[in-house]
Design a protein around this motif. Structure first.
Motif, PDB file in Angstrom:
ATOM      1  N   THR A 149       8.627 -14.520  25.052  1.00  0.00           N
ATOM      2  CA  THR A 149       9.817 -15.116  24.457  1.00  0.00           C
ATOM      3  C   THR A 149      11.075 -14.734  25.218  1.00  0.00           C
ATOM      4  O   THR A 149      11.196 -13.614  25.708  1.00  0.00           O
ATOM      5  CB  THR A 149       9.944 -14.597  23.003  1.00  0.00           C
ATOM      6  OG1 THR A 149       8.793 -15.018  22.276  1.00  0.00           O
ATOM      7  CG2 THR A 149      11.195 -15.141  22.328  1.00  0.00           C
ATOM      8  N   VAL A 150      11.976 -15.666  25.296  1.00  0.00           N
ATOM      9  CA  VAL A 150      13.318 -15.375  25.806  1.00  0.00           C
ATOM     10  C   VAL A 150      14.307 -15.658  24.686  1.00  0.00           C
ATOM     11  O   VAL A 150      14.195 -16.674  23.992  1.00  0.00           O
ATOM     12  CB  VAL A 150      13.660 -16.246  27.033  1.00  0.00           C
ATOM     13  CG1 VAL A 150      15.145 -16.182  27.357  1.00  0.00           C
ATOM     14  CG2 VAL A 150      12.849 -15.801  28.244  1.00  0.00           C
ATOM     15  N   LYS A 159      21.651 -10.777  19.927  1.00  0.00           N
ATOM     16  CA  LYS A 159      20.411 -10.795  20.715  1.00  0.00           C
ATOM     17  C   LYS A 159      19.873  -9.386  20.955  1.00  0.00           C
ATOM     18  O   LYS A 159      18.678  -9.147  20.816  1.00  0.00           O
ATOM     19  CB  LYS A 159      20.641 -11.485  22.071  1.00  0.00           C
ATOM     20  CG  LYS A 159      21.097 -12.926  21.958  1.00  0.00           C
ATOM     21  CD  LYS A 159      21.332 -13.535  23.318  1.00  0.00           C
ATOM     22  CE  LYS A 159      22.411 -12.837  24.133  1.00  0.00           C
ATOM     23  NZ  LYS A 159      23.763 -12.946  23.529  1.00  0.00           N
ATOM     24  N   THR A 160      20.758  -8.467  21.307  1.00  0.00           N
ATOM     25  CA  THR A 160      20.277  -7.105  21.568  1.00  0.00           C
ATOM     26  C   THR A 160      19.833  -6.439  20.273  1.00  0.00           C
ATOM     27  O   THR A 160      18.806  -5.751  20.239  1.00  0.00           O
ATOM     28  CB  THR A 160      21.361  -6.269  22.282  1.00  0.00           C
ATOM     29  OG1 THR A 160      21.667  -6.898  23.529  1.00  0.00           O
ATOM     30  CG2 THR A 160      20.876  -4.860  22.558  1.00  0.00           C
ATOM     31  N   TYR A 192      11.606  -7.108  30.854  1.00  0.00           N
ATOM     32  CA  TYR A 192      10.389  -7.615  30.232  1.00  0.00           C
ATOM     33  C   TYR A 192       9.857  -6.508  29.341  1.00  0.00           C
ATOM     34  O   TYR A 192       9.504  -5.444  29.822  1.00  0.00           O
ATOM     35  CB  TYR A 192       9.395  -7.938  31.344  1.00  0.00           C
ATOM     36  CG  TYR A 192       8.180  -8.702  30.907  1.00  0.00           C
ATOM     37  CD1 TYR A 192       8.143 -10.095  30.995  1.00  0.00           C
ATOM     38  CD2 TYR A 192       7.048  -8.043  30.441  1.00  0.00           C
ATOM     39  CE1 TYR A 192       7.012 -10.802  30.623  1.00  0.00           C
ATOM     40  CE2 TYR A 192       5.915  -8.744  30.061  1.00  0.00           C
ATOM     41  CZ  TYR A 192       5.906 -10.125  30.159  1.00  0.00           C
ATOM     42  OH  TYR A 192       4.792 -10.843  29.796  1.00  0.00           O
ATOM     43  N   MET A 193       9.870  -6.750  28.042  1.00  0.00           N
ATOM     44  CA  MET A 193       9.484  -5.692  27.103  1.00  0.00           C
ATOM     45  C   MET A 193       8.291  -6.127  26.265  1.00  0.00           C
ATOM     46  O   MET A 193       8.320  -7.212  25.672  1.00  0.00           O
ATOM     47  CB  MET A 193      10.665  -5.398  26.168  1.00  0.00           C
ATOM     48  CG  MET A 193      11.873  -4.830  26.892  1.00  0.00           C
ATOM     49  SD  MET A 193      13.371  -5.048  25.912  1.00  0.00           S
ATOM     50  CE  MET A 193      13.731  -6.771  26.262  1.00  0.00           C
ATOM     51  N   ASP A 194       7.275  -5.274  26.194  1.00  0.00           N
ATOM     52  CA  ASP A 194       6.121  -5.602  25.368  1.00  0.00           C
ATOM     53  C   ASP A 194       6.495  -5.532  23.894  1.00  0.00           C
ATOM     54  O   ASP A 194       7.284  -4.685  23.488  1.00  0.00           O
ATOM     55  CB  ASP A 194       4.975  -4.635  25.666  1.00  0.00           C
ATOM     56  CG  ASP A 194       4.423  -4.867  27.063  1.00  0.00           C
ATOM     57  OD1 ASP A 194       4.340  -6.048  27.462  1.00  0.00           O
ATOM     58  OD2 ASP A 194       4.098  -3.884  27.755  1.00  0.00           O
ATOM     59  N   LEU A 195       5.921  -6.428  23.111  1.00  0.00           N
ATOM     60  CA  LEU A 195       6.136  -6.405  21.663  1.00  0.00           C
ATOM     61  C   LEU A 195       4.990  -5.648  21.010  1.00  0.00           C
ATOM     62  O   LEU A 195       3.839  -5.783  21.433  1.00  0.00           O
ATOM     63  CB  LEU A 195       6.179  -7.837  21.110  1.00  0.00           C
ATOM     64  CG  LEU A 195       7.390  -8.682  21.499  1.00  0.00           C
ATOM     65  CD1 LEU A 195       7.244 -10.099  20.936  1.00  0.00           C
ATOM     66  CD2 LEU A 195       8.668  -8.040  21.000  1.00  0.00           C
ATOM     67  N   PRO A 196       5.279  -4.852  19.980  1.00  0.00           N
ATOM     68  CA  PRO A 196       4.231  -4.049  19.341  1.00  0.00           C
ATOM     69  C   PRO A 196       3.062  -4.905  18.838  1.00  0.00           C
ATOM     70  O   PRO A 196       1.919  -4.473  18.900  1.00  0.00           O
ATOM     71  CB  PRO A 196       4.949  -3.381  18.160  1.00  0.00           C
ATOM     72  CG  PRO A 196       6.403  -3.485  18.446  1.00  0.00           C
ATOM     73  CD  PRO A 196       6.601  -4.643  19.367  1.00  0.00           C
ATOM     74  N   GLY A 197       3.340  -6.107  18.367  1.00  0.00           N
ATOM     75  CA  GLY A 197       2.266  -6.945  17.838  1.00  0.00           C
ATOM     76  C   GLY A 197       1.612  -7.832  18.883  1.00  0.00           C
ATOM     77  O   GLY A 197       0.916  -8.780  18.545  1.00  0.00           O
ATOM     78  N   ILE A 202      11.750 -11.134  26.790  1.00  0.00           N
ATOM     79  CA  ILE A 202      12.605 -11.003  27.963  1.00  0.00           C
ATOM     80  C   ILE A 202      14.044 -11.064  27.471  1.00  0.00           C
ATOM     81  O   ILE A 202      14.418 -12.009  26.774  1.00  0.00           O
ATOM     82  CB  ILE A 202      12.317 -12.147  28.969  1.00  0.00           C
ATOM     83  CG1 ILE A 202      10.904 -12.009  29.536  1.00  0.00           C
ATOM     84  CG2 ILE A 202      13.358 -12.135  30.096  1.00  0.00           C
ATOM     85  CD1 ILE A 202      10.471 -13.155  30.446  1.00  0.00           C
ATOM     86  N   ASP A 203      14.818 -10.043  27.768  1.00  0.00           N
ATOM     87  CA  ASP A 203      16.219 -10.042  27.315  1.00  0.00           C
ATOM     88  C   ASP A 203      17.050 -10.870  28.291  1.00  0.00           C
ATOM     89  O   ASP A 203      16.730 -10.955  29.472  1.00  0.00           O
ATOM     90  CB  ASP A 203      16.760  -8.614  27.199  1.00  0.00           C
ATOM     91  CG  ASP A 203      18.044  -8.557  26.357  1.00  0.00           C
ATOM     92  OD1 ASP A 203      18.378  -9.571  25.708  1.00  0.00           O
ATOM     93  OD2 ASP A 203      18.713  -7.517  26.345  1.00  0.00           O
ATOM     94  N   THR A 204      18.124 -11.451  27.775  1.00  0.00           N
ATOM     95  CA  THR A 204      18.724 -12.591  28.456  1.00  0.00           C
ATOM     96  C   THR A 204      19.877 -12.344  29.407  1.00  0.00           C
ATOM     97  O   THR A 204      20.427 -13.294  29.918  1.00  0.00           O
ATOM     98  CB  THR A 204      19.312 -13.568  27.432  1.00  0.00           C
ATOM     99  OG1 THR A 204      20.320 -12.892  26.704  1.00  0.00           O
ATOM    100  CG2 THR A 204      18.276 -14.139  26.552  1.00  0.00           C
TER     101      THR A 204
END
Ligand SMILES: Nc1nc2c(ncn2[C@@H]2O[C@H](COP(=O)(O)OP(=O)(O)OP(=O)(O)O)[C@@H](O)[C@H]2O)c(=O)[nH]1
Ligand SMILES: [Mg+2]
Ligand SMILES: [Zn+2]
Length: 281
Positions: A149-150, A159-160, A192-197, A202-204
């Motif tokens: 996701t972005v 967003k943050t 690029y950050m992994d999501l726990p689930g 991806i932060d913008t």
């Protein structure tokens, strides 16, 4: 496979392609144990940004979902940017959702209902959210599970804050700038950050304003499906549905909101200006 043979493959020729956030790459470990990117694998779901002099720049690849983040208040809700991001999503073949943040604040309910009606009607998922109360977070988590996701939106929409809530990180968030009443851009760089689930976010930072440079003027309506549908009744095949165009069936057509038509026309004139500049240089 021998080294020389390798060079003749598509991957071999792509070896100098520069990876962007989200890219899948082929790597090779060198004798000194460092790792080199051999090839950027084929991309899908790309986000482009119009860069200097009309050139396109890929800012993220292999994106499944673009979450367009807008606040219901503070900063005020404006749909023009939503429509611009939807063009970017259409262009990159990325599913788009709309997150309406800060529903804990007082806001214009009629306006928000209208936004839900317009974008929900176009098939986009619209989720109301509050980082203060947690409203909507589980719904969003469910919608993003196992996907890349972005988040995109104006400065200060949250967003943050949302990224921190989804990933468990604690990055700095911004304070609204009291002078301009718009957020300062607090975030820089792309991550690029992994999501726990499962899945990733991806932060913008680099994706603040997607330019639409490079979209052909007569293609723009493909990003506005309700306008493209109404256009079947225009008298001229090449009708671009400008204001006051003879024989145009789009204005006032059922399913075409004045807001979306205004966005379309604004983006159309922007593209035509860019095309004129390109032609002149
Ligand atoms: N009331 C309320 N405030 C929120 C909410 N989410 C974020 N905020 C506040 O809004 C401000 C901006 O949030 P950020 O997360 O920094 O916004 P951003 O979109 O990352 O901003 P940039 O990095 O500048 O693009 C901060 O002061 C947050 O605390 C919410 O759901 N409700
Ligand atoms: Mg931020
Ligand atoms: Zn028309």
């Amino acid at each position: 496979m021998g080294g020389e043979e390798r060079e003749s493959t598509i991957a071999g020729r792509l070896r100098r392609a520069r990876p962007v956030v989200g890219d899948r790459v082929e790597i090779r470990e060198l004798p000194d144990r460092s790792v080199r990117v051999e090839a950027v694998l084929p991309r899908r779901g790309i986000l482009l940004r119009g860069a200097f002099r009309n050139e396109e720049k890929i800012v993220a690849a292999n994106v499944d979902v673009l979450v367009i983040v807008a606040a219901v208040a503070d900063p005020p809700l404006r749909t023009g940017l939503i429509d611009r991001y939807l063009v970017a999503a259409w262009r990159g073949e990325i599913e788009a959702m709309i997150a309406l943040t800060k529903v804990d604040l007082p806001y214009d309910e009629g306006e928000v209902a209208r936004v839900r009606e317009i974008y929900g009607g176009l098939g986009h998922r619209v989720i109301g959210l509050s980082l203060r109360t947690g409203e909507g977070l589980d719904e969003l988590r469910g919608a993003l599970a196992d996907r890349v996701t972005v988040l995109a939106g104006h400065s200060g929409v949250g967003k943050t804050s949302l990224t921190n809530a989804l990933t468990g990180r604690t990055d700095a968030t911004g304070k609204l700038n009291p002078v301009s009443d718009r957020g300062r851009h607090t975030t820089t760089g792309a991550r690029y950050m992994d999501l726990p689930g499962g899945g990733a976010l991806i932060d913008t930072a680099g994706i603040r304003s997607f330019g639409i440079a490079g979209v052909a003027a007569d293609d723009l309506q493909k990003a506005f499906p309700e306008i493209a549908a109404a256009a079947e009744d225009c008298e001229w095949e090449g009708c671009l549905h400008r204001e006051g165009e003879d024989g145009c069936a789009v204005e006032g057509a059922p399913g075409v909101s004045p807001e979306r038509l205004a966005s379309y026309r604004k983006l159309l004139s922007e593209l035509e200006e860019l095309e004129a500049e390109r032609g002149a240089s």
